[in-house]
Design a protein around this motif. Structure first.
Motif, PDB file in Angstrom:
ATOM      1  N   ALA A 152       0.826  -1.205   0.000  1.00  0.00           N
ATOM      2  CA  ALA A 152       0.000   0.000   0.000  1.00  0.00           C
ATOM      3  C   ALA A 152       0.859   1.253   0.000  1.00  0.00           C
ATOM      4  O   ALA A 152       0.602   2.217  -0.738  1.00  0.00           O
ATOM      5  CB  ALA A 152      -0.928  -0.010   1.217  1.00  0.00           C
ATOM      6  N   ALA A 153       1.906   1.247   0.831  1.00  0.00           N
ATOM      7  CA  ALA A 153       2.816   2.397   0.884  1.00  0.00           C
ATOM      8  C   ALA A 153       3.520   2.586  -0.459  1.00  0.00           C
ATOM      9  O   ALA A 153       3.662   3.713  -0.949  1.00  0.00           O
ATOM     10  CB  ALA A 153       3.836   2.205   2.006  1.00  0.00           C
ATOM     11  N   ALA A 154       3.936   1.481  -1.072  1.00  0.00           N
ATOM     12  CA  ALA A 154       4.660   1.572  -2.343  1.00  0.00           C
ATOM     13  C   ALA A 154       3.765   2.096  -3.461  1.00  0.00           C
ATOM     14  O   ALA A 154       4.164   2.970  -4.240  1.00  0.00           O
ATOM     15  CB  ALA A 154       5.224   0.198  -2.717  1.00  0.00           C
ATOM     16  N   ILE A 173      -3.219   6.256   7.391  1.00  0.00           N
ATOM     17  CA  ILE A 173      -4.513   6.821   7.805  1.00  0.00           C
ATOM     18  C   ILE A 173      -5.653   6.132   7.068  1.00  0.00           C
ATOM     19  O   ILE A 173      -6.659   5.728   7.671  1.00  0.00           O
ATOM     20  CB  ILE A 173      -4.536   8.342   7.543  1.00  0.00           C
ATOM     21  CG1 ILE A 173      -3.524   9.062   8.439  1.00  0.00           C
ATOM     22  CG2 ILE A 173      -5.939   8.904   7.766  1.00  0.00           C
ATOM     23  CD1 ILE A 173      -3.392  10.542   8.138  1.00  0.00           C
ATOM     24  N   LEU A 174      -5.512   5.988   5.753  1.00  0.00           N
ATOM     25  CA  LEU A 174      -6.597   5.434   4.942  1.00  0.00           C
ATOM     26  C   LEU A 174      -6.855   3.960   5.233  1.00  0.00           C
ATOM     27  O   LEU A 174      -8.000   3.495   5.127  1.00  0.00           O
ATOM     28  CB  LEU A 174      -6.264   5.603   3.452  1.00  0.00           C
ATOM     29  CG  LEU A 174      -6.197   7.045   2.933  1.00  0.00           C
ATOM     30  CD1 LEU A 174      -5.795   7.059   1.463  1.00  0.00           C
ATOM     31  CD2 LEU A 174      -7.541   7.737   3.126  1.00  0.00           C
ATOM     32  N   PRO A 196     -13.218   4.921   7.312  1.00  0.00           N
ATOM     33  CA  PRO A 196     -14.074   3.896   6.697  1.00  0.00           C
ATOM     34  C   PRO A 196     -13.369   3.207   5.536  1.00  0.00           C
ATOM     35  O   PRO A 196     -12.387   3.717   4.989  1.00  0.00           O
ATOM     36  CB  PRO A 196     -15.286   4.717   6.207  1.00  0.00           C
ATOM     37  CG  PRO A 196     -14.777   6.109   6.053  1.00  0.00           C
ATOM     38  CD  PRO A 196     -13.731   6.282   7.116  1.00  0.00           C
ATOM     39  N   GLY A 197     -13.895   2.039   5.175  1.00  0.00           N
ATOM     40  CA  GLY A 197     -13.304   1.278   4.076  1.00  0.00           C
ATOM     41  C   GLY A 197     -12.449   0.137   4.581  1.00  0.00           C
ATOM     42  O   GLY A 197     -12.684  -0.397   5.677  1.00  0.00           O
ATOM     43  N   ILE A 198     -11.466  -0.232   3.790  1.00  0.00           N
ATOM     44  CA  ILE A 198     -10.595  -1.367   4.123  1.00  0.00           C
ATOM     45  C   ILE A 198      -9.748  -1.029   5.347  1.00  0.00           C
ATOM     46  O   ILE A 198      -9.112   0.015   5.408  1.00  0.00           O
ATOM     47  CB  ILE A 198      -9.678  -1.716   2.941  1.00  0.00           C
ATOM     48  CG1 ILE A 198     -10.508  -2.129   1.724  1.00  0.00           C
ATOM     49  CG2 ILE A 198      -8.696  -2.823   3.320  1.00  0.00           C
ATOM     50  CD1 ILE A 198      -9.679  -2.350   0.472  1.00  0.00           C
ATOM     51  N   VAL A 199      -9.774  -1.935   6.324  1.00  0.00           N
ATOM     52  CA  VAL A 199      -8.923  -1.795   7.507  1.00  0.00           C
ATOM     53  C   VAL A 199      -7.831  -2.855   7.407  1.00  0.00           C
ATOM     54  O   VAL A 199      -8.074  -4.036   7.653  1.00  0.00           O
ATOM     55  CB  VAL A 199      -9.726  -1.954   8.813  1.00  0.00           C
ATOM     56  CG1 VAL A 199      -8.793  -1.864  10.014  1.00  0.00           C
ATOM     57  CG2 VAL A 199     -10.805  -0.883   8.905  1.00  0.00           C
ATOM     58  N   ILE A 215      -3.255   7.993  13.759  1.00  0.00           N
ATOM     59  CA  ILE A 215      -3.986   9.260  13.627  1.00  0.00           C
ATOM     60  C   ILE A 215      -5.459   9.002  13.374  1.00  0.00           C
ATOM     61  O   ILE A 215      -5.839   8.274  12.457  1.00  0.00           O
ATOM     62  CB  ILE A 215      -3.394  10.105  12.484  1.00  0.00           C
ATOM     63  CG1 ILE A 215      -1.947  10.494  12.801  1.00  0.00           C
ATOM     64  CG2 ILE A 215      -4.245  11.352  12.235  1.00  0.00           C
ATOM     65  CD1 ILE A 215      -1.258  11.240  11.695  1.00  0.00           C
ATOM     66  N   ASP A 216      -6.307   9.595  14.193  1.00  0.00           N
ATOM     67  CA  ASP A 216      -7.758   9.539  14.006  1.00  0.00           C
ATOM     68  C   ASP A 216      -8.213  10.886  13.451  1.00  0.00           C
ATOM     69  O   ASP A 216      -8.259  11.886  14.181  1.00  0.00           O
ATOM     70  CB  ASP A 216      -8.460   9.252  15.332  1.00  0.00           C
ATOM     71  CG  ASP A 216      -9.965   9.075  15.173  1.00  0.00           C
ATOM     72  OD1 ASP A 216     -10.479   9.333  14.064  1.00  0.00           O
ATOM     73  OD2 ASP A 216     -10.626   8.688  16.152  1.00  0.00           O
TER      74      ASP A 216
END
Length: 396
Positions: free
Chosen positions: A7-9, A31-32, A38-41, A275-276
């Motif tokens: 994901a970072a890449a 964060i995402l 919301p979304g993929i955790v 971070i929230d």
């Protein structure tokens, strides 16, 4: 962990196409894909990456030590101390004043002094690597200020811990501070007088054995440093300082690159996980005010450092913008504050403040020539900024 790396890449590669630095993109990925959006955790508990994140910080500071030669300390030690002291006086003093101005409490003000006053070694290192500035003349005072910051932080954390824990024994505070200072002195003596012996012990023609040896040394000393109350980052830095001056230094610098890049990405990704975004609106104005104060104090300290080293406005602008970032140590203080039951606004404030400056610092550092136009001093010949490190050669 694989998802975090990918994901970072992917996000960093997309950002690179439009010229964005990797640091805020790694944070944004955290964060995402964290538990607060919301979304993929991808990672439900940020603590799951805590050890990998710590390893990323250790390797970033170990690499910083490899680039900082003992000769720089011998020839520029006094200037380094002056520049670092001026930086701390301006930034920690402004942070303490800001802490009392917001009126959250005395203990909270002491925490804010450290949060606002101390730059991020990890982000500064990454910015210097990405912009190809490790060999620039003004990079030496930047690294010197970082070293002074880290030494101050070790003593500051030792002194702050009994205050936050409610301890009323001055003796405990003195004991903790003395233990931290004694260990720092031991590391300094080893770096000064033990380099030749350490070089003989670690030297080997086998790259595999060399990697295992320097990685084990960096992580072990970082862990022992933490036990003595010294930031693990400064322990890793001192190991890098020792090994960088041995006959194996050049090979170690080459071999550590992929480790530094991979785990450095996880460090910033894990920061994003903590971070929230929902907590940030309640502290947006204090965050913006603190960011403006930090930028102003860094410009003043950049000008002061440039005068100490007889640099011009371009170097002053590079020093000021590179050191703006705040990061890992602010998060350590946030954790301490939460554990001590201090004002609940501290955690979202620190998260928002660090995020703003983590984004601002690499962007501003890459455009420091804009700031240089407005700074006093003798104008240097204009030199073009080097191209940022592209995906595949940096943390992307």
């Amino acid at each position: 962990m694989g998802g975090a790396f990918l994901a970072a890449a992917v996000l960093a590669r997309l950002g690179r196409r439009i010229g964005l630095p990797t640091i805020p993109l790694f944070i944004l990925a955290g964060i995402l894909l964290g538990p607060h959006t919301p979304g993929i955790v991808l990672v439900a508990d940020p603590h799951e990456l805590e050890m990998l994140s710590a390893l990323g910080l250790v390797l970033l500071l170990f690499y910083l030590g490899l680039e900082f030669h003992l000769d720089d300390l011998k020839t520029g030690g006094r200037k380094m101390v002056v520049a670092g002291t001026v930086y701390l006086l301006l930034n920690v003093g402004a942070g303490l004043g800001f802490g009392f101005a917001v009126g959250w409490g005395t203990s909270e003000a002491l925490v804010l002094a450290g949060v606002i006053g101390i730059s991020s070694s990890a982000i500064v290192t990454k910015v210097l690597v990405d912009l190809g500035r490790l060999g620039d003349p003004e990079t030496r005072p930047i690294l010197g200020i970082i070293v002074v910051d880290d030494i101050f932080l070790a003593l500051y954390l030792a002194a702050l811990q009994p205050v936050l824990s409610g301890a009323d024994s001055l003796g405990d505070a003195v004991t903790d501070g003395s233990k931290a200072f004694g260990f720092l002195l031991l590391l300094a003596l080893a770096a000064r007088y033990g380099t030749r012996l350490i070089g003989k012990l670690i030297n080997t023609r086998d790259d595999e054995l060399l990697v295992i040896s320097f990685l084990g040394a960096a992580v072990l000393v970082a862990g022992v440093s933490d036990w003595f109350g010294v930031a693990d980052a400064i322990g890793a830095f001192m190991v890098g300082l020792m090994l960088g001056n041995t006959s194996s230094g050049d090979r170690i610098r080459t071999l550590v690159h992929p480790l530094r890049d991979a785990f450095g990405a996880i460090f910033f990704f894990a920061f994003g996980l903590s971070i929230d975004p929902g907590d940030l609106p309640s502290v947006v104005w204090p965050v913006l005010a603190a960011a403006a104060i930090t930028l102003a104090m860094n410009i003043l300290s950049g000008i002061a450092t440039a005068r100490v080293y007889a640099f011009g406005p371009q170097a002053a602008a590079k020093i000021a913008t590179t050191l703006v970032a705040r990061g890992e140590f602010a998060l350590i203080l946030a954790t301490m504050a939460a554990g001590a039951g201090l004002d609940e606004r501290l955690s979202p404030f620190i998260a928002g403040y660090v995020l703003v400056l983590a984004v601002l610092s690499p962007l501003a550092a890459g455009r420091s020539h804009w700031l240089a136009r407005f700074l006093p001093g003798r104008r240097e010949p204009a030199t073009p900024e080097p191209e940022p490190v592209r995906a595949g050669s940096g943390l992307a």
